[in-house]
Scaffold this motif. Structure first.
Motif, PDB file in Angstrom:
ATOM      1  N   ILE A  73      50.854  46.636 122.807  1.00  0.00           N
ATOM      2  CA  ILE A  73      50.713  45.311 122.189  1.00  0.00           C
ATOM      3  C   ILE A  73      52.009  44.513 122.330  1.00  0.00           C
ATOM      4  N   MET A  74      53.147  45.169 122.060  1.00  0.00           N
ATOM      5  CA  MET A  74      54.434  44.479 122.105  1.00  0.00           C
ATOM      6  C   MET A  74      54.761  43.957 123.502  1.00  0.00           C
ATOM      7  N   PHE A  75      54.563  44.815 124.503  1.00  0.00           N
ATOM      8  CA  PHE A  75      54.975  44.463 125.861  1.00  0.00           C
ATOM      9  C   PHE A  75      53.825  43.966 126.733  1.00  0.00           C
ATOM     10  N   LYS A  76      52.617  43.892 126.124  1.00  0.00           N
ATOM     11  CA  LYS A  76      51.434  43.390 126.845  1.00  0.00           C
ATOM     12  C   LYS A  76      51.202  44.184 128.131  1.00  0.00           C
ATOM     13  N   LYS A  77      51.316  45.492 127.992  1.00  0.00           N
ATOM     14  CA  LYS A  77      51.030  46.405 129.095  1.00  0.00           C
ATOM     15  C   LYS A  77      49.825  47.273 128.717  1.00  0.00           C
ATOM     16  N   GLY A  78      49.110  47.710 129.724  1.00  0.00           N
ATOM     17  CA  GLY A  78      47.950  48.544 129.464  1.00  0.00           C
ATOM     18  C   GLY A  78      48.315  49.864 128.795  1.00  0.00           C
ATOM     19  N   PHE A  79      47.462  50.305 127.896  1.00  0.00           N
ATOM     20  CA  PHE A  79      47.675  51.566 127.182  1.00  0.00           C
ATOM     21  C   PHE A  79      47.837  52.721 128.160  1.00  0.00           C
ATOM     22  N   LEU A  80      46.967  52.766 129.176  1.00  0.00           N
ATOM     23  CA  LEU A  80      46.979  53.889 130.121  1.00  0.00           C
ATOM     24  C   LEU A  80      48.190  53.858 131.043  1.00  0.00           C
ATOM     25  N   ILE A  81      48.814  52.695 131.193  1.00  0.00           N
ATOM     26  CA  ILE A  81      50.022  52.626 132.020  1.00  0.00           C
ATOM     27  C   ILE A  81      51.168  53.359 131.331  1.00  0.00           C
ATOM     28  N   LEU A  82      51.270  53.208 130.020  1.00  0.00           N
ATOM     29  CA  LEU A  82      52.346  53.839 129.259  1.00  0.00           C
ATOM     30  C   LEU A  82      52.030  55.282 128.878  1.00  0.00           C
ATOM     31  N   PHE A  83      50.758  55.621 128.853  1.00  0.00           N
ATOM     32  CA  PHE A  83      50.342  56.906 128.289  1.00  0.00           C
ATOM     33  C   PHE A  83      50.882  58.130 129.034  1.00  0.00           C
ATOM     34  N   PRO A  84      50.835  58.188 130.380  1.00  0.00           N
ATOM     35  CA  PRO A  84      51.293  59.414 131.063  1.00  0.00           C
ATOM     36  C   PRO A  84      52.739  59.783 130.752  1.00  0.00           C
ATOM     37  N   GLY A  85      53.641  58.792 130.754  1.00  0.00           N
ATOM     38  CA  GLY A  85      55.043  59.090 130.465  1.00  0.00           C
ATOM     39  C   GLY A  85      55.242  59.565 129.040  1.00  0.00           C
ATOM     40  N   ARG A  86      54.525  58.965 128.101  1.00  0.00           N
ATOM     41  CA  ARG A  86      54.635  59.385 126.702  1.00  0.00           C
ATOM     42  C   ARG A  86      54.030  60.765 126.499  1.00  0.00           C
ATOM     43  N   LEU A  87      53.004  61.075 127.262  1.00  0.00           N
ATOM     44  CA  LEU A  87      52.409  62.406 127.193  1.00  0.00           C
ATOM     45  C   LEU A  87      53.386  63.455 127.691  1.00  0.00           C
ATOM     46  N   LEU A  88      54.109  63.134 128.763  1.00  0.00           N
ATOM     47  CA  LEU A  88      55.122  64.054 129.275  1.00  0.00           C
ATOM     48  C   LEU A  88      56.198  64.306 128.220  1.00  0.00           C
ATOM     49  N   SER A  89      56.621  63.242 127.551  1.00  0.00           N
ATOM     50  CA  SER A  89      57.624  63.391 126.497  1.00  0.00           C
ATOM     51  C   SER A  89      57.115  64.277 125.367  1.00  0.00           C
ATOM     52  N   SER A  90      55.856  64.121 124.988  1.00  0.00           N
ATOM     53  CA  SER A  90      55.293  64.915 123.897  1.00  0.00           C
ATOM     54  C   SER A  90      55.220  66.393 124.246  1.00  0.00           C
TER      55      SER A  90
END
Length: 253
Positions: free
Chosen positions: A212-229
């Motif tokens: 929402i903040m950066f107006k980017k798709g959820f799935l675009i950010l999701f893989p990197g955040r999943l790796l971090s988790s």
């Protein structure tokens, strides 16, 4: 195992305040920001550990208040970009979710071993990560070879990645019984609490707030955040388990 006592004492308030200060230090001053899709979207820190520990030791109310105070005071002490209320809600949930789960474990005196469940959760997260990388064309298969973007992955690098993933999957089972705290929770239960919290707050809500903040798709950010988790869940679990050995006196009546 000690039964849960929900009353708030001065000692608990003092210890929760101390954990709030630790969370602020870890979150606002000791962190690493990793860019995703050209945005500062992935923060690596241990700021969530004190909040989750507060929830585990003192219950969801003090855990949530610890998260609330850590976020609001942290914004005043060292603001990092525009304030977004969604992250305040996430900070509260970092304490509330482990608090409710710990109440359940304390109430039922559950002796079940969750090590295999935790390994299965991490395995599913890794499978989701790989699928996400392929869906975003970060990984691709061309002429029988695997490419990271347009770079061919050599066999030694692939073996290294597979080895790291195998270690992460087997880590909960390997550490079973080695970091146990008999007064409260075994390591497998701590990993389960951290995993559920990370799936709901970090992978779900925080990824949504960033999109929402950066107006980017959820799935675009999701893989990197999943790796971090995948990396953060075992690390936070070990930190909380170690901290509990030194904070256990805080909940004695």
């Amino acid at each position: 195992m000690e039964k849960y006592k929900g009353n708030i004492t001065t000692r608990k308030l003092v210890m929760a305040s101390f954990l709030t200060a630790l969370s602020i230090i870890f979150t606002r001053f000791l962190f690493l920001m990793v860019p995703l899709a050209g945005l500062p979207a992935l923060r690596l820190s241990f700021g969530e550990s004190p909040i989750m520990l507060s929830g585990v030791l003192f219950g969801p109310l003090l855990g949530g208040l610890t998260g609330l105070a850590a976020d609001l005071i942290g914004v005043v002490v060292n603001p990092q970009g525009a304030y977004f209320p969604g992250f305040t809600l996430s900070s509260i949930l970092w304490g509330v979710i482990p608090g409710f789960i710990s109440m359940y474990f304390k109430k039922v005196d559950n002796e079940r071993d969750y090590s295999i469940t935790n390994s299965l959760l991490i395995f599913l997260l890794i499978c989701g990560l790989i699928k996400g990388f392929f869906s975003q064309d970060i990984l691709s298969i061309k002429e029988g070879s695997i490419y990271l973007y347009d770079n061919l992955l050599s066999i030694p690098i692939m073996v290294l990645y597979i080895g790291v993933f195998v270690v992460l999957v087997l880590l909960p089972i390997f550490l079973r019984g080695k970091l146990n705290n008999k007064s409260y929770f075994s390591f497998d239960k701590i990993v389960l609490m951290v995993s559920i919290s990370y799936i709901i707050v970090s992978l779900g809500l925080n990824t949504l707030w960033l999109s929402i903040m950066f107006k980017k798709g959820f799935l675009i950010l999701f893989p990197g955040r999943l790796l971090s988790s995948i990396v953060s869940i075992p690390m936070h679990s070990m930190i909380i388990s170690i901290f509990m050995k030194y904070f256990k006196y805080a909940v004695r009546e």
